[in-house]
Design a protein around this motif. Structure first.
Motif, short mmCIF file in Angstrom:
data_model
loop_
_atom_site.label_atom_id
_atom_site.label_comp_id
_atom_site.label_asym_id
_atom_site.label_seq_id
_atom_site.Cartn_x
_atom_site.Cartn_y
_atom_site.Cartn_z
N ILE A 170 -12.72 2.48 -23.03
CA ILE A 170 -11.77 3.46 -22.48
C ILE A 170 -11.94 3.49 -20.96
O ILE A 170 -13.08 3.64 -20.47
N CYS A 171 -10.86 3.29 -20.24
CA CYS A 171 -10.92 3.26 -18.77
C CYS A 171 -10.91 4.69 -18.26
O CYS A 171 -10.02 5.48 -18.58
N VAL A 172 -11.93 5.02 -17.47
CA VAL A 172 -12.03 6.36 -16.89
C VAL A 172 -12.26 6.21 -15.40
O VAL A 172 -13.09 5.40 -14.97
N SER A 232 -15.23 1.52 -15.81
CA SER A 232 -14.53 1.69 -14.55
C SER A 232 -13.77 0.41 -14.22
O SER A 232 -14.18 -0.69 -14.61
N LEU A 233 -12.69 0.58 -13.44
CA LEU A 233 -11.94 -0.59 -12.95
C LEU A 233 -12.12 -0.73 -11.44
O LEU A 233 -11.32 -1.36 -10.78
N GLY A 234 -13.14 -0.09 -10.91
CA GLY A 234 -13.38 -0.16 -9.46
C GLY A 234 -13.35 1.23 -8.85
O GLY A 234 -13.10 2.21 -9.55
N ARG A 235 -13.57 1.29 -7.53
CA ARG A 235 -13.76 2.60 -6.90
C ARG A 235 -12.48 3.31 -6.57
O ARG A 235 -12.48 4.49 -6.24
N ARG A 236 -11.40 2.60 -6.55
CA ARG A 236 -10.12 3.24 -6.21
C ARG A 236 -9.43 3.75 -7.46
O ARG A 236 -9.58 3.17 -8.53
N ILE A 237 -8.64 4.82 -7.29
CA ILE A 237 -7.88 5.36 -8.43
C ILE A 237 -6.57 4.59 -8.55
O ILE A 237 -5.79 4.53 -7.59
#
Ligand code: SAH
Length: 261
Positions: A170-172, A232-237
């Protein structure tokens, strides 16, 4: 083969190597593409099979086609990847369906989450199915992904928990979660998948992305309890329509790199 036109068929349209074309498909092949008697095209049966087919035109009879031979699979991912995505506002899901299909998913499950307002009607679902068919044709896939009927996220979790051996993410948008790419690199079973070998159990992957307002903490907790790993998909939303394509391109890249190595 790449230069031949592709046409997606429903399984019931093929019988004894004969293809029964719908009126819309006849129009598309004869009037839009201007194919002639005996011209060949690629028929895709939406379940992973491609065929080389030949058009039949006879005066006074509806256009039909016959199958010449199967075309070996080339463009499907080695494991089944399913996207669960909370419905975004407006028509945002059209793009999600198109791009997820381009990335090779076998199923897209739209879900209603606590922060989703939209409850789409059946017309929308038909529209998404059409978009998936068109996207599968244009990205030369053998298979058209299934677009499931929208259900509440809690129901999707229950159904997922009741089914197979998939790895669930699940991407959070929380920086403390491990990066999806790290998780995929650690998923040993991916490297053990022999390409095209159907006799081995496949380590399917399910990936869930949230709506504009994000998942609620309770939804994330319920997902974790159902076996999902937060990633996570990285630091940016990322926007709700961007996150699925970013997540899926990481999954596809990880799977396809493993095959090469
Ligand atoms: N304001 C929301 C942002 C939602 S973005 C929040 O803070 O949660 C919409 C969805 O995209 C999220 O629910 C998540 O599934 C995904 N997403 C966006 N950016 C992400 C990131 N950097 N890492 C992981 N998931 C992300």
């Amino acid at each position: 083969m790449a230069q031949l036109q592709r046409l997606a068929l429903a399984p019931k349209q093929v019988h004894n190597l004969q293809i029964h074309l719908t009126a819309e498909q006849q129009h598309y092949l004869c009037r839009v593409l201007r194919l002639r008697q005996g011209d060949r095209f690629i028929a895709i049966d939406c379940q992973g099979q491609w065929w080389l087919a030949r058009l039949h035109l006879a005066a006074g009879a509806p256009a039909g086609a016959e199958i010449i031979e199967p075309v070996p699979a080339q463009t499907e991912l080695p494991v089944g990847v399913t996207l669960i995505a909370a419905l975004p506002k407006g028509n945002g899901f059209d793009e999600v369906v198109r791009q997820a299909t381009e990335q090779g998913v076998i199923a897209i499950a739209p879900v209603l989450s606590e922060r989703t307002l939209l409850d789409p009607g059946t017309q929308k679902i038909e529209r998404w199915r059409r978009i998936a068919r068109e996207a599968a044709e244009q990205s030369e896939r053998q298979r058209v992904p299934a677009i499931l009927a929208p259900v509440p996220f809690s129901q999707a979790l229950r159904e997922q928990a009741a089914t197979d051996v998939s790895t669930l993410y699940i991407c959070v948008a929380r920086p403390e979660s491990p990066h999806l790419l790290d998780c995929l690199s650690e998923q040993q079973s991916l490297s053990q998948v022999p390409p095209g070998n159907d006799s081995n159990p496949k380590p399917n992957i399910v990936i869930a992305t949230g709506p504009e307002g994000g998942w609620t903490p309770a939804e994330v907790e319920r997902a974790i309890a159902a076996g999902f790993q937060p990633v996570s998909l990285g630091r940016r939303i990322l926007r709700a329509v961007t996150a699925p394509v970013v997540a899926l391109s990481l999954v596809a890249a990880a799977l396809e790199l493993k095959i090469k190595n």
